[in-house]
Design a protein around this motif. Structure first.
Motif, PDB file in Angstrom:
ATOM      1  N   THR A 145      17.375   1.567  -9.209  1.00 52.12           N
ATOM      2  CA  THR A 145      17.695   1.551 -10.633  1.00 52.12           C
ATOM      3  C   THR A 145      16.849   2.592 -11.351  1.00 52.12           C
ATOM      4  OG1 THR A 145      16.006  -0.086 -11.189  1.00 52.12           O
ATOM      5  CG2 THR A 145      18.162  -0.917 -10.490  1.00 52.12           C
ATOM      6  N   PRO A 146      17.321   3.122 -12.453  1.00 50.84           N
ATOM      7  CA  PRO A 146      16.521   4.106 -13.190  1.00 50.84           C
ATOM      8  C   PRO A 146      15.129   3.586 -13.561  1.00 50.84           C
ATOM      9  CG  PRO A 146      18.769   4.156 -13.964  1.00 50.84           C
ATOM     10  CD  PRO A 146      18.683   2.998 -13.009  1.00 50.84           C
ATOM     11  N   ALA A 147      15.031   2.319 -13.920  1.00 53.54           N
ATOM     12  CA  ALA A 147      13.726   1.767 -14.287  1.00 53.54           C
ATOM     13  C   ALA A 147      12.767   1.787 -13.104  1.00 53.54           C
ATOM     14  CB  ALA A 147      13.889   0.344 -14.815  1.00 53.54           C
ATOM     15  N   ASN A 148      13.274   1.425 -11.921  1.00 52.04           N
ATOM     16  CA  ASN A 148      12.408   1.440 -10.742  1.00 52.04           C
ATOM     17  C   ASN A 148      12.092   2.858 -10.293  1.00 52.04           C
ATOM     18  OD1 ASN A 148      12.149  -1.331 -10.587  1.00 52.04           O
ATOM     19  ND2 ASN A 148      13.858  -1.578  -9.158  1.00 52.04           N
ATOM     20  N   GLU A 149      13.043   3.771 -10.441  1.00 46.45           N
ATOM     21  CA  GLU A 149      12.766   5.166 -10.102  1.00 46.45           C
ATOM     22  C   GLU A 149      11.650   5.722 -10.993  1.00 46.45           C
ATOM     23  OE1 GLU A 149      13.922   6.273  -7.447  1.00 46.45           O
ATOM     24  OE2 GLU A 149      16.104   6.402  -7.322  1.00 46.45           O
ATOM     25  N   HIS A 150      11.679   5.330 -12.251  1.00 49.88           N
ATOM     26  CA  HIS A 150      10.647   5.779 -13.179  1.00 49.88           C
ATOM     27  C   HIS A 150       9.270   5.312 -12.735  1.00 49.88           C
ATOM     28  CE1 HIS A 150       8.196   5.249 -16.931  1.00 49.88           C
ATOM     29  NE2 HIS A 150       8.619   6.474 -17.120  1.00 49.88           N
ATOM     30  N   ARG A 151       9.179   4.103 -12.208  1.00 45.60           N
ATOM     31  CA  ARG A 151       7.898   3.566 -11.742  1.00 45.60           C
ATOM     32  C   ARG A 151       7.346   4.366 -10.568  1.00 45.60           C
ATOM     33  NH1 ARG A 151       7.135  -2.317 -12.451  1.00 45.60           N
ATOM     34  NH2 ARG A 151       8.568  -3.099 -14.026  1.00 45.60           N
ATOM     35  N   LEU A 152       8.225   5.000  -9.806  1.00 43.40           N
ATOM     36  CA  LEU A 152       7.809   5.687  -8.582  1.00 43.40           C
ATOM     37  C   LEU A 152       7.624   7.186  -8.778  1.00 43.40           C
ATOM     38  CD1 LEU A 152      10.042   3.876  -5.918  1.00 43.40           C
ATOM     39  CD2 LEU A 152       7.731   3.304  -6.689  1.00 43.40           C
ATOM     40  N   TRP A 153       7.447   7.633 -10.002  1.00 41.05           N
ATOM     41  CA  TRP A 153       7.303   9.063 -10.270  1.00 41.05           C
ATOM     42  C   TRP A 153       6.221   9.699  -9.417  1.00 41.05           C
ATOM     43  CZ3 TRP A 153       2.634  11.091 -11.721  1.00 41.05           C
ATOM     44  CH2 TRP A 153       1.672  10.187 -12.196  1.00 41.05           C
ATOM     45  N   GLN A 155       5.235   9.024  -6.447  1.00 45.29           N
ATOM     46  CA  GLN A 155       5.652   9.248  -5.070  1.00 45.29           C
ATOM     47  C   GLN A 155       6.457  10.542  -4.962  1.00 45.29           C
ATOM     48  OE1 GLN A 155       7.211   5.853  -3.004  1.00 45.29           O
ATOM     49  NE2 GLN A 155       5.846   4.408  -4.033  1.00 45.29           N
ATOM     50  N   TYR A 156       7.360  10.746  -5.900  1.00 42.61           N
ATOM     51  CA  TYR A 156       8.159  11.964  -5.893  1.00 42.61           C
ATOM     52  C   TYR A 156       7.285  13.188  -6.188  1.00 42.61           C
ATOM     53  CZ  TYR A 156      11.545   8.201  -6.475  1.00 42.61           C
ATOM     54  OH  TYR A 156      12.265   7.035  -6.332  1.00 42.61           O
ATOM     55  N   TYR A 157       6.288  13.030  -7.018  1.00 44.77           N
ATOM     56  CA  TYR A 157       5.327  14.104  -7.303  1.00 44.77           C
ATOM     57  C   TYR A 157       4.628  14.533  -6.016  1.00 44.77           C
ATOM     58  CZ  TYR A 157       1.201  16.234  -9.634  1.00 44.77           C
ATOM     59  OH  TYR A 157       0.198  17.076 -10.069  1.00 44.77           O
ATOM     60  N   PHE A 158       4.231  13.551  -5.194  1.00 44.33           N
ATOM     61  CA  PHE A 158       3.530  13.867  -3.952  1.00 44.33           C
ATOM     62  C   PHE A 158       4.440  14.508  -2.900  1.00 44.33           C
ATOM     63  CE2 PHE A 158       0.377  10.183  -4.875  1.00 44.33           C
ATOM     64  CZ  PHE A 158      -0.365  11.012  -5.703  1.00 44.33           C
ATOM     65  N   ARG A 162       3.153  21.050  -5.340  1.00 45.47           N
ATOM     66  CA  ARG A 162       2.512  20.908  -6.646  1.00 45.47           C
ATOM     67  C   ARG A 162       1.771  19.569  -6.710  1.00 45.47           C
ATOM     68  NH1 ARG A 162       4.063  22.785 -12.142  1.00 45.47           N
ATOM     69  NH2 ARG A 162       3.260  21.302 -13.672  1.00 45.47           N
ATOM     70  N   GLY A 163       2.386  18.506  -6.170  1.00 40.31           N
ATOM     71  CA  GLY A 163       1.747  17.200  -6.162  1.00 40.31           C
ATOM     72  C   GLY A 163       0.523  17.152  -5.272  1.00 40.31           C
ATOM     73  N   ARG A 164       0.616  17.811  -4.111  1.00 43.82           N
ATOM     74  CA  ARG A 164      -0.562  17.867  -3.238  1.00 43.82           C
ATOM     75  C   ARG A 164      -1.724  18.546  -3.969  1.00 43.82           C
ATOM     76  NH1 ARG A 164      -1.230  18.444   2.461  1.00 43.82           N
ATOM     77  NH2 ARG A 164       0.999  18.874   2.755  1.00 43.82           N
ATOM     78  N   ALA A 165      -1.429  19.689  -4.601  1.00 49.01           N
ATOM     79  CA  ALA A 165      -2.469  20.417  -5.319  1.00 49.01           C
ATOM     80  C   ALA A 165      -3.001  19.607  -6.498  1.00 49.01           C
ATOM     81  CB  ALA A 165      -1.934  21.763  -5.795  1.00 49.01           C
ATOM     82  N   GLY A 166      -2.101  18.885  -7.158  1.00 53.91           N
ATOM     83  CA  GLY A 166      -2.519  18.069  -8.297  1.00 53.91           C
ATOM     84  C   GLY A 166      -3.448  16.949  -7.888  1.00 53.91           C
ATOM     85  N   GLU A 207      -4.772  14.486   2.515  1.00 55.78           N
ATOM     86  CA  GLU A 207      -3.791  14.639   3.588  1.00 55.78           C
ATOM     87  C   GLU A 207      -3.162  13.304   3.964  1.00 55.78           C
ATOM     88  OE1 GLU A 207      -2.505  17.489   4.842  1.00 55.78           O
ATOM     89  OE2 GLU A 207      -3.665  18.294   3.158  1.00 55.78           O
ATOM     90  N   VAL A 208      -3.973  12.248   4.052  1.00 57.08           N
ATOM     91  CA  VAL A 208      -3.440  10.944   4.422  1.00 57.08           C
ATOM     92  C   VAL A 208      -2.494  10.426   3.336  1.00 57.08           C
ATOM     93  CG1 VAL A 208      -4.055   8.523   4.821  1.00 57.08           C
ATOM     94  CG2 VAL A 208      -5.369  10.334   5.940  1.00 57.08           C
ATOM     95  N   VAL A 209      -2.879  10.585   2.083  1.00 53.51           N
ATOM     96  CA  VAL A 209      -2.041  10.114   0.976  1.00 53.51           C
ATOM     97  C   VAL A 209      -0.714  10.875   0.937  1.00 53.51           C
ATOM     98  CG1 VAL A 209      -1.835  10.008  -1.545  1.00 53.51           C
ATOM     99  CG2 VAL A 209      -3.960   9.277  -0.429  1.00 53.51           C
ATOM    100  N   ILE A 210      -0.781  12.187   1.022  1.00 50.44           N
ATOM    101  CA  ILE A 210       0.446  12.977   0.957  1.00 50.44           C
ATOM    102  C   ILE A 210       1.371  12.627   2.117  1.00 50.44           C
ATOM    103  CG2 ILE A 210       1.382  15.310   1.107  1.00 50.44           C
ATOM    104  CD1 ILE A 210       0.148  14.575  -1.625  1.00 50.44           C
TER     105      ILE A 210
END
Length: 302
Positions: A145-153, A155-158, A162-166, A207-210
């Motif tokens: 659902t869009p609401a749940n996708e929003h909660r997982l931002w 994860q998608y960032y990683f 760019r997410g790794r560097a962030g 590395e482990v998180v990504i």
């Protein structure tokens, strides 16, 4: 909140694991498993309650956190669920604990669920925040659902470089934001956050998180050493051990679900409880409630 010291280290599987132990050595063993982005101090108030009740309490730093280190530079820095479960099993073996109550949330709860599902003879009882906490990777790319996708931002960032560097550049600011978003009603102070944030300075943390957040979506391969375990987890095995599961009414990662939502995944005795006003870091937010659940299983397993 006092620091959890002293620490003890031992070799277990592919790791030199840093653990905090308390309580009598001959007491019923309990393993308390922390999540991301937290550390063993999530149990700083739970652990004494269990030790005072006569339990042998073991609280390990997960791979990529705190003083825990990989034994070999050649070992893949995997954060996949099979690796977390294998680490917990190896720690049980290293400490020569044949059977224990396993309790955790987030990554640590997933490790406990893996052992409970695949090696039930090693688990006297399970306390699992967010119920059946095993990833169904084959279906991970199906939209929610869009609401749940929003909660997982995050994860998608990683998933991106760019997410790794962030994460590498802003690990404290980013993880503190996650604490705030995931537990909106929990008023933690700067000292509490900094005490745990020191664990994120581990050289393998990023590395482990990504890898964890990419593997669970099938975007990167796992460590071949855990392929057999991942194949078993792909079948979504049931959990047959006595279980107390929780959801938090204010959890910013996953909305609370009724017991029947995951009932088919538990074939043994299970009690599911929703705790009002609690976010994602349950043991640190309501330590007495978490400790009481662990003790309930300890007593019933005797």
């Amino acid at each position: 909140m006092p620091a959890m010291e002293p620490l003890h280290t031992l070799r277990a599987g592919v790791l030199e694991v840093a653990i905090h132990q308390s309580g009598p050595a001959d007491g019923p063993p309990v393993f308390l498993m922390h999540g991301f982005p937290y550390d063993i101090h999530a149990y700083a108030e739970v652990s004494p309650l269990l030790a005072q009740a006569g339990c042998r309490v073991v609280v390990p730093y997960l791979r990529g956190f705190g003083p825990t280190r990989f034994l070999s530079p050649a070992t893949p820095r995997s954060g996949e669920q099979a690796a977390l479960g294998a680490d917990l099993l190896a720690l049980l073996d290293a400490l020569r604990v044949p059977r224990a109550v396993l309790a955790g949330y987030d990554w640590g709860g997933r490790a406990a669920c893996v052992v409970a599902a695949l090696w039930p003879d090693r688990c006297a009882g399970l306390v699992s925040y967010n119920s059946y906490n095993l990833q169904h990777i084959a279906r991970a790319m199906e939209p929610d659902t869009p609401a749940n996708e929003h909660r997982l931002w995050y994860q998608y960032y990683f998933h991106s470089e760019r997410g790794r560097a962030g994460l590498a550049q802003h690990r404290r600011a980013l993880t503190r934001l996650l604490w705030q978003l995931w537990s909106p009603s929990w008023r933690f102070d700067d000292a509490s956050f900094e005490r745990s944030a020191a664990a994120f300075d581990n050289p393998d943390f990023v590395e482990v998180v990504i890898h964890s957040y990419r593997h669970r979506f099938g975007l990167v391969p796992g460590d071949p050493a855990y392929a057999a375990i991942e194949r078993q987890l792909a079948a979504q095995p049931p959990i047959a051990v006595p279980t107390i599961s929780f959801d938090g009414g204010d959890d910013g990662v996953r909305e609370p679900a009724p017991a029947e939502a995951f009932a088919h995944r538990f074939t043994g005795a299970r009690s599911h409880r929703i705790v009002p006003g609690v976010g994602h870091n349950m043991p640190q937010e309501v330590p007495r409630v978490f400790a009481d659940a662990v003790l309930e299983l300890v007593r019933s397993s005797r």
